[in-house]
Design an enzyme around this catalytic site. Sequence first.
Site, PDB file in Angstrom:
ATOM      1  N   GLY A 139      82.020   0.222  -2.158  1.00 60.09           N
ATOM      2  CA  GLY A 139      82.743   1.492  -2.298  1.00 60.09           C
ATOM      3  C   GLY A 139      83.902   1.634  -1.328  1.00 60.09           C
ATOM      4  O   GLY A 139      84.484   2.710  -1.190  1.00 60.09           O
ATOM      5  N   THR A 168      85.710 -13.839   2.925  1.00 59.05           N
ATOM      6  CA  THR A 168      86.286 -15.184   2.901  1.00 59.05           C
ATOM      7  C   THR A 168      85.548 -16.091   3.886  1.00 59.05           C
ATOM      8  O   THR A 168      85.347 -15.706   5.038  1.00 59.05           O
ATOM      9  CB  THR A 168      87.792 -15.114   3.252  1.00 59.05           C
ATOM     10  OG1 THR A 168      88.434 -14.355   2.233  1.00 59.05           O
ATOM     11  CG2 THR A 168      88.417 -16.498   3.351  1.00 59.05           C
ATOM     12  N   GLU A 380      93.607  -8.240   3.777  1.00 54.53           N
ATOM     13  CA  GLU A 380      94.149  -7.716   5.052  1.00 54.53           C
ATOM     14  C   GLU A 380      95.087  -6.528   4.806  1.00 54.53           C
ATOM     15  O   GLU A 380      96.022  -6.314   5.570  1.00 54.53           O
ATOM     16  CB  GLU A 380      94.879  -8.806   5.843  1.00 54.53           C
ATOM     17  CG  GLU A 380      93.983  -9.901   6.376  1.00 54.53           C
ATOM     18  CD  GLU A 380      92.969  -9.400   7.382  1.00 54.53           C
ATOM     19  OE1 GLU A 380      91.769  -9.394   7.036  1.00 54.53           O
ATOM     20  OE2 GLU A 380      93.354  -8.998   8.491  1.00 54.53           O
ATOM     21  N   THR A 382      96.538  -4.206   1.214  1.00 54.23           N
ATOM     22  CA  THR A 382      97.414  -4.514   0.066  1.00 54.23           C
ATOM     23  C   THR A 382      98.873  -4.147   0.373  1.00 54.23           C
ATOM     24  O   THR A 382      99.163  -3.418   1.332  1.00 54.23           O
ATOM     25  CB  THR A 382      96.987  -3.717  -1.187  1.00 54.23           C
ATOM     26  OG1 THR A 382      97.172  -2.319  -0.909  1.00 54.23           O
ATOM     27  CG2 THR A 382      95.531  -3.979  -1.565  1.00 54.23           C
TER      28      THR A 382
HETATM   29  C1  FAD Z   1      89.770 -13.534  -2.659  1.00 59.27           C
HETATM   30  C2  FAD Z   1      89.536 -12.356  -1.769  1.00 59.27           C
HETATM   31  C3  FAD Z   1      89.196 -12.553  -0.450  1.00 59.27           C
HETATM   32  C4  FAD Z   1      88.928 -11.463   0.374  1.00 59.27           C
HETATM   33  N1  FAD Z   1      88.543 -11.687   1.677  1.00 59.27           N
HETATM   34  C5  FAD Z   1      88.124 -10.634   2.420  1.00 59.27           C
HETATM   35  C6  FAD Z   1      87.537 -10.843   3.715  1.00 59.27           C
HETATM   36  O1  FAD Z   1      87.456 -11.985   4.235  1.00 59.27           O
HETATM   37  N2  FAD Z   1      87.043  -9.769   4.374  1.00 59.27           N
HETATM   38  C7  FAD Z   1      87.103  -8.504   3.862  1.00 59.27           C
HETATM   39  O2  FAD Z   1      86.625  -7.589   4.504  1.00 59.27           O
HETATM   40  N3  FAD Z   1      87.692  -8.258   2.649  1.00 59.27           N
HETATM   41  C8  FAD Z   1      88.178  -9.299   1.925  1.00 59.27           C
HETATM   42  N4  FAD Z   1      88.721  -9.071   0.680  1.00 59.27           N
HETATM   43  C9  FAD Z   1      88.817  -7.714   0.178  1.00 59.27           C
HETATM   44  C10 FAD Z   1      90.246  -7.179   0.256  1.00 59.27           C
HETATM   45  O3  FAD Z   1      90.596  -6.929   1.596  1.00 59.27           O
HETATM   46  C11 FAD Z   1      90.299  -5.916  -0.623  1.00 59.27           C
HETATM   47  O4  FAD Z   1      90.242  -6.344  -1.958  1.00 59.27           O
HETATM   48  C12 FAD Z   1      91.560  -5.111  -0.386  1.00 59.27           C
HETATM   49  O5  FAD Z   1      91.518  -4.480   0.863  1.00 59.27           O
HETATM   50  C13 FAD Z   1      91.750  -4.047  -1.459  1.00 59.27           C
HETATM   51  O6  FAD Z   1      90.602  -3.281  -1.626  1.00 59.27           O
HETATM   52  P1  FAD Z   1      90.006  -3.020  -3.089  1.00 59.27           P
HETATM   53  O7  FAD Z   1      89.911  -4.340  -3.771  1.00 59.27           O
HETATM   54  O8  FAD Z   1      88.779  -2.208  -2.961  1.00 59.27           O
HETATM   55  O9  FAD Z   1      91.126  -2.196  -3.849  1.00 59.27           O
HETATM   56  P2  FAD Z   1      91.371  -0.623  -3.772  1.00 59.27           P
HETATM   57  O10 FAD Z   1      91.404  -0.152  -2.370  1.00 59.27           O
HETATM   58  O11 FAD Z   1      90.437   0.050  -4.696  1.00 59.27           O
HETATM   59  O12 FAD Z   1      92.847  -0.542  -4.345  1.00 59.27           O
HETATM   60  C14 FAD Z   1      93.155  -0.759  -5.717  1.00 59.27           C
HETATM   61  C15 FAD Z   1      94.657  -0.609  -5.895  1.00 59.27           C
HETATM   62  O13 FAD Z   1      95.064   0.729  -5.492  1.00 59.27           O
HETATM   63  C16 FAD Z   1      96.067   0.648  -4.495  1.00 59.27           C
HETATM   64  N5  FAD Z   1      95.884   1.735  -3.544  1.00 59.27           N
HETATM   65  C17 FAD Z   1      94.749   2.075  -2.891  1.00 59.27           C
HETATM   66  N6  FAD Z   1      94.962   3.120  -2.077  1.00 59.27           N
HETATM   67  C18 FAD Z   1      96.265   3.479  -2.234  1.00 59.27           C
HETATM   68  C19 FAD Z   1      97.104   4.481  -1.669  1.00 59.27           C
HETATM   69  N7  FAD Z   1      96.637   5.345  -0.760  1.00 59.27           N
HETATM   70  N8  FAD Z   1      98.397   4.535  -2.061  1.00 59.27           N
HETATM   71  C20 FAD Z   1      98.882   3.646  -2.978  1.00 59.27           C
HETATM   72  N9  FAD Z   1      98.137   2.682  -3.548  1.00 59.27           N
HETATM   73  C21 FAD Z   1      96.852   2.588  -3.180  1.00 59.27           C
HETATM   74  C22 FAD Z   1      95.876  -0.707  -3.828  1.00 59.27           C
HETATM   75  O14 FAD Z   1      97.061  -1.165  -3.239  1.00 59.27           O
HETATM   76  C23 FAD Z   1      95.460  -1.569  -5.015  1.00 59.27           C
HETATM   77  O15 FAD Z   1      96.604  -1.985  -5.702  1.00 59.27           O
HETATM   78  C24 FAD Z   1      89.036 -10.144  -0.134  1.00 59.27           C
HETATM   79  C25 FAD Z   1      89.421  -9.942  -1.463  1.00 59.27           C
HETATM   80  C26 FAD Z   1      89.647 -11.013  -2.282  1.00 59.27           C
HETATM   81  C27 FAD Z   1      90.032 -10.761  -3.730  1.00 59.27           C
END
Ligand code: FAD
Length: 403
Positions: A139, A168, A380, A382
């Site tokens: 979440g 990762t 790290e 988006t």
């Molecule tokens: C291959 C891979 C490796 C990863 N490795 C790690 C790791 O080692 N450690 C770790 O902790 N995490 C890791 N992650 C997780 C990654 O950091 C998250 O996917 C990322 O922070 C985005 O979170 P979310 O996927 O929940 O997207 P969400 O936060 O749900 O966002 C979805 C979309 O909405 C946009 N968005 C969200 N909030 C806003 C806002 N306020 N204003 C405008 N746009 C917004 C985002 O930019 C995105 O485009 C990894 C992810 C992947 C796919």
Amino acid sequence: MINLDTPRKHRQLVEQAHQVALNMLRPISRKYDLAEHEYPKELDLLAAMIDGLSESGASSGAGASGVRREERADDGSVRNGTNLASVLSVAEMCWGDTALLLSMPRQGLGNSAIASVADPEQAIRFDGVWAAMAITEPGTGSDSANIRTTAVKDGDEYVLNGEKIYVTAGGRCEAVVVWATLDRSAGRAAIKSFVVPKGTPGMRVDRLEHKLGIRASDTATIIFEDCRVPAANLLGSPDVDSAKGFAGAMATFDNTRPLVAAMAVGCARAALDLTRELLEDAGVVIDYDRPAQVQSAAAARFLQMEADLEGAQLLTLQAAWLADNRRPNSLEASMAKAKAGRVGSDVTLSCVQLCGTLGYSEGELLEKWARDSKILDIFEGTQQIQQLIVARRILGLTSSELR
Ligand SMILES: Cc1cc2nc3c(=O)[nH]c(=O)nc-3n(C[C@H](O)[C@H](O)[C@H](O)COP(=O)(O)OP(=O)(O)OC[C@H]3O[C@@H](n4cnc5c(N)ncnc54)[C@H](O)[C@@H]3O)c2cc1C
């Protein structure tokens, strides 16, 4: 004054990293892209070589652990230190292969977190331990202040409960730096990070993900159920200080975001270098002495991409250089990550476009680099979140005032 040339003292390191990328990473790039979840055993030898170079002082502290802010007297002199060395070498390694760099033993983002916030005793205790970084939860993604994994103090230990996803190197690492809250009602200030060694009872790797890109890198879900860690494994201060808020945990990002930006720069440069060769083979002339608008569309696009990439690279170097010189760099780290993440995706995909069938097929690595680079615009923080941070800093607004 910042000098934009690669500092002389880092040139040998950059050349070494380039040779490793060319001769050790590129040859196994496609193999491990196709064999997702298979451990790239060739990396053991490489990791041992990197350890040897670090111990001999030949590559003083570069890599994931090179992002520590070094204590030194402020004599007004300018320093090109380990932060700069790290981004330069990471970019070269990602010119070879981003997924393999992310799979390198002892070079995890958790190692950067430890280097950024560990006290001297912890820095020694966790030296050489391969550490992944676990922030994201089912979440909680961009909104990292919303973390639900809990850490409850019990005597000399903390008891962790929660689920971390998309970690990762989570399957292969030796320890995980876990973000957890000491008190959900206290908000951001109560979020702390804990080093949890693999094999600690109550911690288990639940599954690995299948992904679009960086397939050589394992991405794990890790569950914590009544997992006990020594209190001494909490990184930074255990106090819940609302004045300082998230500062301790966020300091990690100031150091890791330039590293991820450097990955994007390296991967995109790989795509540009190969595209230049393929265009030249096809008879396209890229002329630096004539304006882009009087050249072919392909040459003009190529020149534009090179300029974009140079902008991303300079922002990345600036963010690392500021850290080396003990100056605040949160704004610049986010600017570098935002620009390099976007440019990396744009350049690699445009190279596929420019090279047509050669770009799209598995005969070349261009399509792989386009898939690999996308994650660098997501993890790290988006693209959108980096832009939000930049806007907040420039406008002087808090996270609740601009969301
Ligand atoms: C291959 C891979 C490796 C990863 N490795 C790690 C790791 O080692 N450690 C770790 O902790 N995490 C890791 N992650 C997780 C990654 O950091 C998250 O996917 C990322 O922070 C985005 O979170 P979310 O996927 O929940 O997207 P969400 O936060 O749900 O966002 C979805 C979309 O909405 C946009 N968005 C969200 N909030 C806003 C806002 N306020 N204003 C405008 N746009 C917004 C985002 O930019 C995105 O485009 C990894 C992810 C992947 C796919």
